[in-house]
Each structure stands twice: as C-alpha cells, then as structure tokens.
Design a protein around this motif. Structure first.
Motif, PDB file in Angstrom:
ATOM      1  N   ALA A 176       0.831  -1.215   0.000  1.00 49.61           N
ATOM      2  CA  ALA A 176       0.000   0.000   0.000  1.00 49.61           C
ATOM      3  C   ALA A 176       0.862   1.260   0.000  1.00 49.61           C
ATOM      4  O   ALA A 176       0.470   2.279  -0.571  1.00 49.61           O
ATOM      5  CB  ALA A 176      -0.943  -0.002   1.200  1.00 49.61           C
ATOM      6  N   ALA A 177       2.030   1.179   0.616  1.00 52.13           N
ATOM      7  CA  ALA A 177       2.938   2.320   0.659  1.00 52.13           C
ATOM      8  C   ALA A 177       3.881   2.345  -0.551  1.00 52.13           C
ATOM      9  O   ALA A 177       4.757   3.202  -0.627  1.00 52.13           O
ATOM     10  CB  ALA A 177       3.761   2.274   1.944  1.00 52.13           C
ATOM     11  N   ALA A 178       3.693   1.419  -1.473  1.00 50.27           N
ATOM     12  CA  ALA A 178       4.512   1.323  -2.695  1.00 50.27           C
ATOM     13  C   ALA A 178       5.991   1.087  -2.390  1.00 50.27           C
ATOM     14  O   ALA A 178       6.866   1.545  -3.116  1.00 50.27           O
ATOM     15  CB  ALA A 178       4.318   2.545  -3.584  1.00 50.27           C
ATOM     16  N   VAL A 179       6.250   0.359  -1.313  1.00 52.42           N
ATOM     17  CA  VAL A 179       7.624   0.012  -0.946  1.00 52.42           C
ATOM     18  C   VAL A 179       8.018  -1.322  -1.581  1.00 52.42           C
ATOM     19  O   VAL A 179       9.163  -1.511  -1.974  1.00 52.42           O
ATOM     20  CB  VAL A 179       7.789  -0.040   0.589  1.00 52.42           C
ATOM     21  N   VAL A 180       7.054  -2.242  -1.662  1.00 51.72           N
ATOM     22  CA  VAL A 180       7.299  -3.539  -2.297  1.00 51.72           C
ATOM     23  C   VAL A 180       6.218  -3.801  -3.336  1.00 51.72           C
ATOM     24  O   VAL A 180       5.140  -3.200  -3.288  1.00 51.72           O
ATOM     25  CB  VAL A 180       7.331  -4.713  -1.283  1.00 51.72           C
ATOM     26  N   VAL A 181       6.519  -4.698  -4.254  1.00 53.64           N
ATOM     27  CA  VAL A 181       5.518  -5.206  -5.196  1.00 53.64           C
ATOM     28  C   VAL A 181       5.619  -6.714  -5.210  1.00 53.64           C
ATOM     29  O   VAL A 181       6.676  -7.287  -4.934  1.00 53.64           O
ATOM     30  CB  VAL A 181       5.696  -4.665  -6.643  1.00 53.64           C
ATOM     31  N   GLY A 182       4.482  -7.328  -5.527  1.00 47.68           N
ATOM     32  CA  GLY A 182       4.446  -8.767  -5.693  1.00 47.68           C
ATOM     33  C   GLY A 182       4.321  -9.097  -7.165  1.00 47.68           C
ATOM     34  O   GLY A 182       3.557  -8.452  -7.882  1.00 47.68           O
ATOM     35  N   GLU A 183       5.094 -10.073  -7.592  1.00 48.94           N
ATOM     36  CA  GLU A 183       5.051 -10.503  -8.990  1.00 48.94           C
ATOM     37  C   GLU A 183       4.655 -11.974  -9.014  1.00 48.94           C
ATOM     38  O   GLU A 183       5.336 -12.816  -8.410  1.00 48.94           O
ATOM     39  CB  GLU A 183       6.404 -10.269  -9.651  1.00 48.94           C
ATOM     40  N   LYS A 184       3.571 -12.244  -9.704  1.00 48.81           N
ATOM     41  CA  LYS A 184       3.023 -13.592  -9.727  1.00 48.81           C
ATOM     42  C   LYS A 184       3.715 -14.431 -10.797  1.00 48.81           C
ATOM     43  O   LYS A 184       3.859 -14.014 -11.937  1.00 48.81           O
ATOM     44  CB  LYS A 184       1.519 -13.532  -9.979  1.00 48.81           C
ATOM     45  N   GLU A 185       4.130 -15.627 -10.394  1.00 50.28           N
ATOM     46  CA  GLU A 185       4.696 -16.620 -11.305  1.00 50.28           C
ATOM     47  C   GLU A 185       3.902 -17.905 -11.097  1.00 50.28           C
ATOM     48  O   GLU A 185       4.154 -18.640 -10.139  1.00 50.28           O
ATOM     49  CB  GLU A 185       6.173 -16.856 -11.001  1.00 50.28           C
ATOM     50  N   GLY A 186       2.945 -18.134 -11.948  1.00 54.74           N
ATOM     51  CA  GLY A 186       2.051 -19.271 -11.733  1.00 54.74           C
ATOM     52  C   GLY A 186       1.206 -19.021 -10.495  1.00 54.74           C
ATOM     53  O   GLY A 186       0.521 -18.015 -10.405  1.00 54.74           O
ATOM     54  N   ARG A 187       1.307 -19.914  -9.524  1.00 56.66           N
ATOM     55  CA  ARG A 187       0.540 -19.754  -8.283  1.00 56.66           C
ATOM     56  C   ARG A 187       1.347 -19.077  -7.175  1.00 56.66           C
ATOM     57  O   ARG A 187       0.843 -18.854  -6.084  1.00 56.66           O
ATOM     58  CB  ARG A 187       0.064 -21.124  -7.811  1.00 56.66           C
ATOM     59  N   VAL A 188       2.590 -18.775  -7.451  1.00 60.20           N
ATOM     60  CA  VAL A 188       3.479 -18.206  -6.438  1.00 60.20           C
ATOM     61  C   VAL A 188       3.647 -16.705  -6.683  1.00 60.20           C
ATOM     62  O   VAL A 188       3.876 -16.271  -7.808  1.00 60.20           O
ATOM     63  CB  VAL A 188       4.864 -18.892  -6.484  1.00 60.20           C
TER      64      VAL A 188
END
Length: 119
Positions: free
Chosen positions: A85-97
C-alpha cells in the motif's frame, strides 16, 4: 529571521540565523510527513526484517519470508499488505506463487545503511 512564519515571529530567539537555517533544513511539512511515514514502516521489527530479507536475498514468497524471519504466514501477509500500500514492495506472480521485492529506491538505500556494519 526572514523564514520564521508570521505566527511565530513574536517569539524570542537566541540565534536567529540558526533558526532560519533550521527552518530551511526542515523544509515543507508535507515532505517531513512523507519521510515520517516511510520511517514508521521501518520502525516495526517484523517489517524491517522482511525488507532486509527482500533487499539482500531478492524476490521471495510469503512462506519463504515467514521461515527467514520467524514470523507466521498471516503476519508476513499483513506486513506485506502495508508495504504494498505504501509502494515500498511489489508482488510478482509466477504461476501460483507471488514473490515480493523492494521497489522504493529510497527505502532500499536506507536498508543498505542498516546492514552496512554486517559487511
């Protein structure tokens, strides 16, 4: 004392030129608030541990972060939600992970200082 706001101009000062230097150093209140918010994210030991792990080890999934930090999966997820929410990290989806990484360059720079003594 040209930088002193009008509502504080009647207050007594000892070193007026230093007061102006201090006001200039503080800068805009919005900028101070932004940095205070950034530091508050780092003030929690769990979030800081997550960020250090991500900064040093690269993209990691929630379960891997839980093992690395000693936190449980829901606590990691909650902390990552705040960091996203604070734009410090992002998640990148690879398949189900989903793997998370630090994307805020200012936070990344601060993290380097946190671990400088460890090198």
């Amino acid at each position: 004392m040209h930088l002193v706001p009008a509502e504080r101009a009647d207050r007594r000062t000892i070193d007026g030129h230093r007061v102006c230097d201090a006001i200039a150093a503080i800068g805009e209140p919005g900028h101070v608030r932004t940095w205070a918010d950034r530091f508050s994210l780092l003030a929690d030991p769990g979030r800081l541990a997550l960020l250090l792990a991500l900064d040093r080890a690269g993209p990691l999934a929630v379960s891997d972060l839980a093992v690395a930090t000693g936190m449980n999966d829901p606590a990691v997820s909650q902390a990552l939600r705040l960091l996203r929410a604070a734009a410090v990290v992002v998640g990148e989806k690879e398949g189900r992970v989903v793997r998370y990484r630090v994307v805020d360059p200012l936070v990344a720079d601060l993290l380097k200082h946190c671990t400088a003594d460890a090198d």
